[in-house]
Design an enzyme around this catalytic site. Structure first.
Site, mmCIF file in Angstrom:
data_model
loop_
_atom_site.group_PDB
_atom_site.id
_atom_site.type_symbol
_atom_site.label_atom_id
_atom_site.label_comp_id
_atom_site.label_asym_id
_atom_site.label_seq_id
_atom_site.Cartn_x
_atom_site.Cartn_y
_atom_site.Cartn_z
ATOM 1 N N SER A 31 0.826 -1.216 0.000
ATOM 2 C CA SER A 31 0.000 0.000 0.000
ATOM 3 C C SER A 31 0.853 1.255 0.000
ATOM 4 C CB SER A 31 -0.916 0.004 1.235
ATOM 5 O OG SER A 31 -0.135 -0.082 2.417
ATOM 6 N N ASN A 118 -1.849 -1.820 13.691
ATOM 7 C CA ASN A 118 -3.295 -1.551 13.686
ATOM 8 C C ASN A 118 -3.643 -0.242 14.400
ATOM 9 O OD1 ASN A 118 -3.338 -3.985 12.424
ATOM 10 N ND2 ASN A 118 -4.262 -5.125 14.116
ATOM 11 N N THR A 163 -38.076 28.909 -9.789
ATOM 12 C CA THR A 163 -38.428 27.592 -9.260
ATOM 13 C C THR A 163 -38.712 26.775 -10.511
ATOM 14 O OG1 THR A 163 -40.777 28.115 -9.108
ATOM 15 C CG2 THR A 163 -39.463 28.555 -7.143
ATOM 16 N N HIS A 164 -38.341 25.512 -10.485
ATOM 17 C CA HIS A 164 -38.476 24.646 -11.673
ATOM 18 C C HIS A 164 -37.710 25.212 -12.879
ATOM 19 C CE1 HIS A 164 -41.938 22.955 -9.413
ATOM 20 N NE2 HIS A 164 -42.190 24.226 -9.159
ATOM 21 N N ASN A 293 -15.894 27.803 -23.550
ATOM 22 C CA ASN A 293 -16.547 26.711 -22.820
ATOM 23 C C ASN A 293 -16.258 26.786 -21.322
ATOM 24 O OD1 ASN A 293 -17.590 25.596 -25.206
ATOM 25 N ND2 ASN A 293 -15.643 24.532 -25.602
ATOM 26 N N GLU A 298 -17.615 22.878 -15.383
ATOM 27 C CA GLU A 298 -18.007 21.501 -15.749
ATOM 28 C C GLU A 298 -17.184 20.473 -14.983
ATOM 29 O OE1 GLU A 298 -19.346 21.484 -20.307
ATOM 30 O OE2 GLU A 298 -17.482 22.540 -19.962
ATOM 31 N N TYR A 325 -9.467 -5.405 13.516
ATOM 32 C CA TYR A 325 -8.861 -5.028 12.238
ATOM 33 C C TYR A 325 -9.001 -6.146 11.209
ATOM 34 C CZ TYR A 325 -5.423 -3.619 8.753
ATOM 35 O OH TYR A 325 -4.808 -3.275 7.573
ATOM 36 N N GLN A 330 -7.212 -1.555 4.737
ATOM 37 C CA GLN A 330 -6.128 -0.877 4.018
ATOM 38 C C GLN A 330 -6.681 -0.088 2.829
ATOM 39 O OE1 GLN A 330 -1.976 -2.402 3.727
ATOM 40 N NE2 GLN A 330 -2.590 -2.937 1.652
ATOM 41 N N LYS A 333 -7.773 4.392 2.634
ATOM 42 C CA LYS A 333 -7.073 5.666 2.445
ATOM 43 C C LYS A 333 -7.270 6.289 1.069
ATOM 44 C CE LYS A 333 -3.966 3.722 5.575
ATOM 45 N NZ LYS A 333 -4.561 2.400 5.241
HETATM 46 N N1 ARG Z 1 -0.957 -0.941 5.760
HETATM 47 C C1 ARG Z 1 -1.904 -1.378 6.720
HETATM 48 C C2 ARG Z 1 -3.196 -0.595 6.576
HETATM 49 O O1 ARG Z 1 -3.190 0.412 6.005
HETATM 50 C C3 ARG Z 1 -1.356 -1.206 8.112
HETATM 51 C C4 ARG Z 1 -1.968 -2.100 9.111
HETATM 52 C C5 ARG Z 1 -1.505 -3.479 8.893
HETATM 53 N N2 ARG Z 1 -1.977 -4.350 9.908
HETATM 54 C C6 ARG Z 1 -2.025 -5.646 9.763
HETATM 55 N N3 ARG Z 1 -2.526 -6.335 10.756
HETATM 56 N N4 ARG Z 1 -1.594 -6.241 8.714
HETATM 57 O O2 ARG Z 1 -4.233 -1.003 7.025
#
Ligand code: ARG
Length: 466
Positions: A31, A118, A163-164, A293, A298, A325, A330, A333
């Site tokens: 990640s 975690n 309106t409308h 434009n 847009e 968890y 993951q 994000k």
């Molecule tokens: N890269 C992981 C995430 O964003 C970090 C946590 C990883 N934890 C685990 N138990 N593998 O969630």
């Protein structure tokens, strides 16, 4: 770590593994391309954790000093762009720790005492979202200031209210723009509400159950600017509703921006001709030389889809997850980062378009006079001057509109005799309410469009703006 026998196994957690992951597994698992954006928050979290471990006597001060110095160096390297990322190190947490080990050696391994990735990632992510909220609040405020300036400038500019998308009653451009100032105030309020609930520290929840080490979670919470530690270790590492609230507030803001963008697009069309967007936020056509434009508007309208999508994406990711968890998290994000970036640029572009459009006030006024926009004023006059019940006044006015329609004139272009043919009690005085200026000036009820109220609303808003 030094006693891991198989070098292909993961150096952080591969003690009981004899081989590394499949190539595809390594790719789906990594990640770092996304979560490297958390480097500052990650190092801040590690710094607070390390200082607390030392203060609690869990970590020798000498090791803590080495770790803190090393973390500072890692931060400097990342910020200067002098840092090597590798897919095999999975995420930002492992990158920072691995680099720390290169710099200070074995003592780096003590940093992860009483911590898990975690609670680490939950902490980093909360810090990131908190920063994003503060940043977006500034962008929202800038946009409000841009709207406010134009609203003050155009407190007397009459345009049709719809309106409308049918001409309804005259309003002022200032009033219309101030409507968005209100919306963006509520958006800011939603972000602030989310910020309050978000501002608790998960650090020290460890993997899920808490830890046997004598941590001071209050100290790390305070060091990181959180109001308090989270109360339940399972919730600490499993919860992502702080990110969902952020995305919900973002989605609503994006929806407001999209509505406004739609109006700018319509207003700038040659059919409407209310405004001209500046060259800075439009583009020409490669084939039609006359075109301007409204691409900026847009794109703001179009990008709202990404922000809505981010909310749905994370809701879906989280919906079937058991405590605590799961690696699914993951995926939390990317939508949040994208929504924050998207919203920031949309807010900036919208502020830019607001600041430099030119208003065709004559065109707006002319349009406001069309569509029998002062019909309600006539009905109200009948109620006020002739004491006619509103329902009857509405009916009489309908007949006047029909008469004007038949003659192809506006209501104020009917003669007194013609108006009296609709109701004999009508006097010359009625003409004082049939102009668009008189109409807007009369709308003095609280929150109404009268120019003096628009000015007052703008003034009050300016005074309350911190
Ligand atoms: N890269 C992981 C995430 O964003 C970090 C946590 C990883 N934890 C685990 N138990 N593998 O969630």
């Amino acid at each position: 770590m030094s006693d891991i026998k198989n070098p292909s196994a993961n150096q952080m957690w591969g003690g009981h593994y004899s081989q590394g992951p499949a190539e595809t597994m390594a790719r789906i698992n990594a990640s770092i391309d996304v979560d490297k954006a958390l480097y500052r928050q990650d190092i801040a979290g590690s710094t607070a954790h390390c200082q607390m471990l030392a203060a609690q006597g869990i970590l020798p001060q000498a090791d803590a000093d080495a770790i803190l110095k090393g973390l500072e160096q890692v931060l400097g390297e990342i910020e200067s762009g002098d840092f090597t990322y590798s897919q095999s190190l999975e995420d930002i947490h492992m990158h920072v720790e691995a680099r720390l080990k290169d710099i200070i050696g074995e003592a780096s391994g003590r940093l992860h005492t009483a911590r898990s990735r975690n609670d680490q990632v939950a902490t980093d992510f909360r810090l990131w979202v908190r920063d994003a909220i503060d940043h977006l609040d500034g962008e929202l405020k800038n946009l409000q200031l841009a709207l406010l300036a134009r609203a003050e400038e155009h407190s007397h500019t009459v345009m049709p209210g719809f309106t409308h998308l049918q001409v309804a009653q005259p309003v002022t451009l200032g009033h219309h723009l101030m409507a968005y100032v209100e919306m963006f105030s509520r958006d800011r309020g939603r972000f602030q509400d989310a910020r309050k609930r978000l501002n608790e520290s998960p650090l020290g929840a460890a993997a899920l159950a808490g830890t046997s080490f004598p941590l001071d979670r209050h100290a790390t919470a305070k060091a990181l600017g959180f109001d308090r530690p989270t109360a339940n270790s399972l919730d600490s590492v499993a919860a992502r509703d702080f990110a969902l609230e952020f995305l919900a507030a973002s989605a609503i803001t994006a929806q407001h921006l999209s509505r406004f963008a739609e109006e700018l697009i319509i207003w700038s069309s040659s059919q409407f001709g209310f405004i001209k967007l500046s060259e800075s936020f439009t583009s020409g056509s490669s084939i039609m030389p006359q075109k301007r434009n409204p691409d900026g508007a847009e794109l703001v309208r179009g990008k709202s889809g990404r922000v809505f999508g981010a909310l749905i994406s994370l809701l879906t990711t989280c919906k079937g997850l058991t405590l605590a968890y799961n690696k699914d998290l993951q995926e939390d994000k990317e939508p949040v980062f994208d929504a924050a970036d998207t919203l920031a640029i949309c807010l900036q572009v919208t502020a830019g378009m607001v600041s430099d459009f030119t208003a065709n006030t004559a065109r707006m006024r002319e349009s406001a006079m069309s569509g029998y926009s002062t019909a309600t004023d006539l009905a109200d006059w009948l109620v006020r001057s002739l004491n006619i019940p509103f329902r009857d006044a509405h009916h009489i006015t309908g007949r006047a509109v029909k008469l004007a329609e038949g003659k192809g004139v506006r209501l104020d272009e009917l003669s007194l005799a013609e108006l009296q043919s609709v109701h004999s009690g009508i006097t010359q005085d009625v003409f004082s309410v049939l102009t668009v200026e008189a109409s807007v000036a009369s709308r003095k009820s609280y929150g109404g469009t009268a120019p003096e109220l628009v000015q007052q609303a703008a003034k009050t808003f300016r005074e309350n703006l911190k």
